[in-house]
Design a protein around this motif. Structure first.
Motif, PDB file in Angstrom:
ATOM      1  N   TYR A 200      10.617 -11.095  -5.539  1.00 53.27           N
ATOM      2  CA  TYR A 200       9.404 -10.309  -5.727  1.00 53.27           C
ATOM      3  C   TYR A 200       9.669  -8.817  -5.541  1.00 53.27           C
ATOM      4  O   TYR A 200      10.376  -8.401  -4.617  1.00 53.27           O
ATOM      5  CB  TYR A 200       8.329 -10.746  -4.730  1.00 53.27           C
ATOM      6  CG  TYR A 200       7.980 -12.213  -4.817  1.00 53.27           C
ATOM      7  CD1 TYR A 200       7.233 -12.715  -5.878  1.00 53.27           C
ATOM      8  CD2 TYR A 200       8.425 -13.105  -3.840  1.00 53.27           C
ATOM      9  CE1 TYR A 200       6.925 -14.070  -5.957  1.00 53.27           C
ATOM     10  CE2 TYR A 200       8.117 -14.453  -3.911  1.00 53.27           C
ATOM     11  CZ  TYR A 200       7.371 -14.930  -4.972  1.00 53.27           C
ATOM     12  OH  TYR A 200       7.064 -16.266  -5.052  1.00 53.27           O
ATOM     13  N   GLN A 201       9.065  -8.023  -6.445  1.00 47.79           N
ATOM     14  CA  GLN A 201       9.076  -6.569  -6.316  1.00 47.79           C
ATOM     15  C   GLN A 201       7.645  -6.078  -6.481  1.00 47.79           C
ATOM     16  O   GLN A 201       7.029  -6.287  -7.525  1.00 47.79           O
ATOM     17  CB  GLN A 201       9.973  -5.917  -7.371  1.00 47.79           C
ATOM     18  CG  GLN A 201      10.005  -4.389  -7.249  1.00 47.79           C
ATOM     19  CD  GLN A 201      10.536  -3.696  -8.501  1.00 47.79           C
ATOM     20  OE1 GLN A 201      10.463  -4.250  -9.588  1.00 47.79           O
ATOM     21  NE2 GLN A 201      11.053  -2.495  -8.344  1.00 47.79           N
ATOM     22  N   GLU A 202       7.111  -5.424  -5.470  1.00 47.10           N
ATOM     23  CA  GLU A 202       5.734  -4.934  -5.540  1.00 47.10           C
ATOM     24  C   GLU A 202       5.654  -3.506  -6.062  1.00 47.10           C
ATOM     25  O   GLU A 202       4.774  -3.171  -6.854  1.00 47.10           O
ATOM     26  CB  GLU A 202       5.084  -5.024  -4.158  1.00 47.10           C
ATOM     27  CG  GLU A 202       4.895  -6.447  -3.667  1.00 47.10           C
ATOM     28  CD  GLU A 202       4.028  -6.509  -2.421  1.00 47.10           C
ATOM     29  OE1 GLU A 202       3.165  -5.623  -2.255  1.00 47.10           O
ATOM     30  OE2 GLU A 202       4.219  -7.441  -1.619  1.00 47.10           O
ATOM     31  N   SER A 203       6.570  -2.653  -5.634  1.00 48.80           N
ATOM     32  CA  SER A 203       6.521  -1.232  -6.016  1.00 48.80           C
ATOM     33  C   SER A 203       7.619  -0.917  -7.016  1.00 48.80           C
ATOM     34  O   SER A 203       8.758  -1.349  -6.854  1.00 48.80           O
ATOM     35  CB  SER A 203       6.688  -0.357  -4.768  1.00 48.80           C
ATOM     36  OG  SER A 203       5.690  -0.645  -3.818  1.00 48.80           O
ATOM     37  N   ALA A 204       7.268  -0.144  -8.038  1.00 48.64           N
ATOM     38  CA  ALA A 204       8.232   0.247  -9.073  1.00 48.64           C
ATOM     39  C   ALA A 204       8.975   1.499  -8.612  1.00 48.64           C
ATOM     40  O   ALA A 204       8.488   2.619  -8.757  1.00 48.64           O
ATOM     41  CB  ALA A 204       7.511   0.499 -10.391  1.00 48.64           C
ATOM     42  N   LEU A 205      10.176   1.282  -8.055  1.00 45.70           N
ATOM     43  CA  LEU A 205      10.971   2.398  -7.549  1.00 45.70           C
ATOM     44  C   LEU A 205      12.303   2.526  -8.278  1.00 45.70           C
ATOM     45  O   LEU A 205      13.243   3.114  -7.758  1.00 45.70           O
ATOM     46  CB  LEU A 205      11.212   2.217  -6.043  1.00 45.70           C
ATOM     47  CG  LEU A 205       9.962   2.270  -5.160  1.00 45.70           C
ATOM     48  CD1 LEU A 205      10.321   1.980  -3.713  1.00 45.70           C
ATOM     49  CD2 LEU A 205       9.280   3.626  -5.277  1.00 45.70           C
TER      50      LEU A 205
END
Length: 334
Positions: A83-88
């Motif tokens: 899971y990746q919540e923030s697009a960094l």
């Protein structure tokens, strides 16, 4: 061999279709984009694929996760969800699947498809897949030396550097080394344009002696917005036109289907002309219509329509006449 596919983006350029379905699960010739991508990578990969890591947004839900695991299983691999919540940035996203960066790996972005006639050379340090383009200023490109080694990666060059555009698929012989370069960016907060860039990690590999080569595909197909997704559907149908594309469980009544078209199980086509380059998902119904170059998803209903270059979502209902349409899931237009 492991494959890592970052696909946590919300696909805003393909709305309204991505409001209910993640972009990589939109259908191309009857199968989700990411399913086609995995199959095509498997065809050029000379080694067994052990694991496929899908990096997704938590909002995608359990049904999507199970679908992704099933896609991996079809090519003999184990599907794993991260899971990746923030697009960094891509380097940030890929590190959520850090446990898969062991030995030989492939990194593939889930909004691109391709046609290739080569077998992957897994003896190379790294391979970046490319295609020649007419306007390289719109793409990231690679610059080569006289030995065909990549010596530079340039994002959207304002002056000519190369016409070899990066399509978003990469091979690395030592996944641990790539993970180390990406972790270096995070640990030292090295960003460009506010993100931890994948290109920066690749340049780090090169500085430490890795030789990156190119793998040139014969065709590169984009799925970034509605128009190019419809075009990709048409081209992909041409690729597989010798396969059985019309289900025996479809009913074609007083109608003509002009190939190549994909017609799913349970589809009913009556008093209509469909094709070429049309995909119709399971249990959809088309009546008194003429449809070309379009994608109609599952359980949709189309009546008295003239459609071209169009996408209709799951359970969409359309009655009337138009030439260019994009209707999301569960919408009704009469």
């Amino acid at each position: 061999m492991n494959i890592i596919i970052p696909m946590a983006g919300l696909g805003k350029r393909l709305r309204p279709h991505t409001l209910t379905v993640p972009k990589p699960l939109l259908p191309i010739a009857g199968k989700p984009i990411v399913h086609r991508l995995v199959e095509d990578i498997a065809k050029v990969c000379p080694e067994k694929i052990d694991n496929i890591g899908f990096i997704i947004h938590p909002s995608f839900g359990k049904e999507v996760e199970e679908n992704l695991k099933a896609i991996a299983k079809e090519v003999g691999a184990v599907g794993k969800i991260y899971y990746q919540e923030s697009a960094l940035g891509i380097s940030h996203a890929l590190l959520f699947a850090k446990e898969l960066f062991k030995g030989k790996i492939i990194v593939a972005f889930a909004d691109t498809l391709f046609k290739a006639e080569f077998k992957l050379d897994t003896t190379k340090d790294g391979i970046i897949w490319v295609q020649r383009v007419e306007d390289p200023s719109q793409f990231g490109v690679v610059k080569l030396n006289e030995n065909k080694e990549i010596i530079d990666l340039v994002e959207k060059p304002s002056s000519f550097v190369s016409d070899l555009a990066i399509i978003g698929i990469y091979f690395f012989k030592e996944g641990e080394s790539l993970a180390g370069e990406m972790q270096h960016l995070i640990d030292n907060d090295i960003k460009e344009k506010g993100e931890y860039q994948f290109t920066s990690a690749l340049q780090g590999l090169q500085k430490k002696g890795a030789k990156l080569m190119t793998g040139q595909v014969t065709e590169w197909l984009d799925c970034g917005n509605k128009n190019v997704t419809v075009q990709t559907n048409g081209r992909y149908l041409e690729f597989i036109k010798d396969q059985k594309l019309i289900s025996d469980k479809a009913k074609i009544i007083n109608s003509v289907v002009i190939p190549p078209c994909f017609i799913g199980a349970g589809v009913v086509i009556e008093n209509s002309v469909v094709g070429p380059h049309v995909s119709v998902g399971e249990n959809s119904r088309i009546t008194d219509s003429r449809i070309t170059s379009s994608i109609i998803q599952k359980d949709a209903t189309v009546t008295r329509a003239l459609l071209d270059n169009s996408m209709l979502g799951n359970f969409a209902i359309f009655e009337g006449s138009t030439l260019d349409l994009s209707v999301g899931d569960f919408n009704s237009i009469a």
